[in-house]
Write a protein that holds these residues in place. Structure first.
Motif, PDB file in Angstrom:
ATOM      1  N   MET A   1       0.851  -1.181   0.000  1.00 10.47           N
ATOM      2  CA  MET A   1       0.000   0.000   0.000  1.00 10.47           C
ATOM      3  C   MET A   1       0.892   1.239   0.000  1.00 10.47           C
ATOM      4  N   PRO A   2       0.823   2.064  -1.057  1.00 12.75           N
ATOM      5  CA  PRO A   2       1.647   3.275  -1.106  1.00 12.75           C
ATOM      6  C   PRO A   2       1.284   4.268   0.001  1.00 12.75           C
ATOM      7  N   LYS A   3       2.323   4.911   0.518  1.00 12.71           N
ATOM      8  CA  LYS A   3       2.146   5.919   1.569  1.00 12.71           C
ATOM      9  C   LYS A   3       2.272   7.307   0.951  1.00 12.71           C
ATOM     10  N   ILE A   4       1.248   8.126   1.200  1.00 14.40           N
ATOM     11  CA  ILE A   4       1.191   9.480   0.654  1.00 14.40           C
ATOM     12  C   ILE A   4       1.139  10.481   1.806  1.00 14.40           C
ATOM     13  N   LEU A   5       1.931  11.535   1.711  1.00 16.04           N
ATOM     14  CA  LEU A   5       1.855  12.663   2.633  1.00 16.04           C
ATOM     15  C   LEU A   5       1.314  13.852   1.851  1.00 16.04           C
ATOM     16  N   TYR A   6       0.238  14.452   2.356  1.00 15.98           N
ATOM     17  CA  TYR A   6      -0.362  15.613   1.704  1.00 15.98           C
ATOM     18  C   TYR A   6      -0.150  16.819   2.596  1.00 15.98           C
ATOM     19  N   ILE A   7       0.604  17.794   2.112  1.00 12.84           N
ATOM     20  CA  ILE A   7       0.883  19.028   2.843  1.00 12.84           C
ATOM     21  C   ILE A   7       0.036  20.126   2.212  1.00 12.84           C
ATOM     22  N   GLU A   8      -0.978  20.563   2.942  1.00 16.54           N
ATOM     23  CA  GLU A   8      -1.998  21.480   2.404  1.00 16.54           C
ATOM     24  C   GLU A   8      -2.653  22.212   3.564  1.00 16.54           C
ATOM     25  N   ASP A   9      -2.790  23.539   3.448  1.00 16.62           N
ATOM     26  CA  ASP A   9      -3.382  24.310   4.538  1.00 16.62           C
ATOM     27  C   ASP A   9      -4.907  24.333   4.501  1.00 16.62           C
ATOM     28  N   ASP A  10      -5.532  24.032   3.382  1.00 20.82           N
ATOM     29  CA  ASP A  10      -6.986  24.097   3.278  1.00 20.82           C
ATOM     30  C   ASP A  10      -7.619  22.761   3.685  1.00 20.82           C
ATOM     31  N   PRO A  11      -8.413  22.752   4.759  1.00 18.72           N
ATOM     32  CA  PRO A  11      -8.990  21.486   5.235  1.00 18.72           C
ATOM     33  C   PRO A  11      -9.947  20.840   4.229  1.00 18.72           C
ATOM     34  N   ASN A  12     -10.627  21.629   3.418  1.00 17.07           N
ATOM     35  CA  ASN A  12     -11.532  21.053   2.419  1.00 17.07           C
ATOM     36  C   ASN A  12     -10.761  20.314   1.326  1.00 17.07           C
ATOM     37  N   ASN A  13      -9.660  20.895   0.903  1.00 18.43           N
ATOM     38  CA  ASN A  13      -8.819  20.216  -0.089  1.00 18.43           C
ATOM     39  C   ASN A  13      -8.239  18.935   0.482  1.00 18.43           C
ATOM     40  N   ARG A  14      -7.783  18.991   1.742  1.00 15.81           N
ATOM     41  CA  ARG A  14      -7.234  17.786   2.371  1.00 15.81           C
ATOM     42  C   ARG A  14      -8.292  16.692   2.453  1.00 15.81           C
ATOM     43  N   ALA A  15      -9.516  17.059   2.822  1.00 14.18           N
ATOM     44  CA  ALA A  15     -10.588  16.066   2.967  1.00 14.18           C
ATOM     45  C   ALA A  15     -10.900  15.400   1.626  1.00 14.18           C
ATOM     46  N   LEU A  16     -10.991  16.180   0.559  1.00 20.12           N
ATOM     47  CA  LEU A  16     -11.293  15.623  -0.756  1.00 20.12           C
ATOM     48  C   LEU A  16     -10.201  14.659  -1.203  1.00 20.12           C
ATOM     49  N   VAL A  17      -8.952  15.083  -1.133  1.00 22.11           N
ATOM     50  CA  VAL A  17      -7.844  14.245  -1.573  1.00 22.11           C
ATOM     51  C   VAL A  17      -7.748  12.990  -0.707  1.00 22.11           C
ATOM     52  N   ARG A  18      -7.915  13.135   0.600  1.00 26.92           N
ATOM     53  CA  ARG A  18      -7.885  11.977   1.504  1.00 26.92           C
ATOM     54  C   ARG A  18      -8.948  10.952   1.104  1.00 26.92           C
ATOM     55  N   ARG A  19     -10.184  11.417   0.846  1.00 31.61           N
ATOM     56  CA  ARG A  19     -11.261  10.487   0.461  1.00 31.61           C
ATOM     57  C   ARG A  19     -10.913   9.741  -0.824  1.00 31.61           C
ATOM     58  N   ILE A  20     -10.383  10.447  -1.796  1.00 29.79           N
ATOM     59  CA  ILE A  20     -10.026   9.803  -3.061  1.00 29.79           C
ATOM     60  C   ILE A  20      -8.920   8.774  -2.844  1.00 29.79           C
TER      61      ILE A  20
END
Length: 119
Positions: A1-20
């Motif tokens: 399972m690939p590990k991804i780190l998302y560095i982003e200040d906008d919580p809505n953007n983080r939530a969308l990318v996390r769900r995908i």
């Protein structure tokens, strides 16, 4: 399972990318700022970092430069994920050390294919 780190200040953007990402069985860690994101990258050792470019404090270009200077994490793939879509922005991110560039808003139908190219 690939590990991804998302560095982003906008919580809505983080939530969308996390769900995908989680829908495709990626392991996801997040940081809402660049400084903490760099430290998390050292501890987490992700396969790929998705980096917002426009963040308060340290921006994503500077953070990518810091990642490239760190022997612990310099070889991690960094993809700029940014709303900066003006002419020259792609080259700016690549010159800063990013391995790729995806503009926001993301296309939910092609996003996984776009990041999978870098894994």
């Amino acid at each position: 399972m690939p590990k991804i780190l998302y560095i982003e200040d906008d919580p809505n953007n983080r939530a969308l990318v996390r769900r995908i990402l989680m829908a495709y069985d990626f392991e996801v860690q997040e940081s809402d700022n660049a400084l903490d994101g760099i430290e998390l990258a050292k501890a987490y050792q992700p396969d790929l970092i998705l980096m917002d470019i426009s963040m308060p404090g340290m921006d994503g270009l500077t953070a990518t430069g810091e990642i490239r200077k760190s022997s612990e994490i310099s070889d991690i793939t960094v993809i700029a994920l940014t709303a900066n879509a003006m002419e020259g922005d792609r080259e700016l991110t690549l010159n800063a050390g990013c391995n790729g560039y995806i503009s926001k808003p993301i296309n939910v139908d092609t996003f996984i294919d776009e990041i999978s190219e870098f894994l």
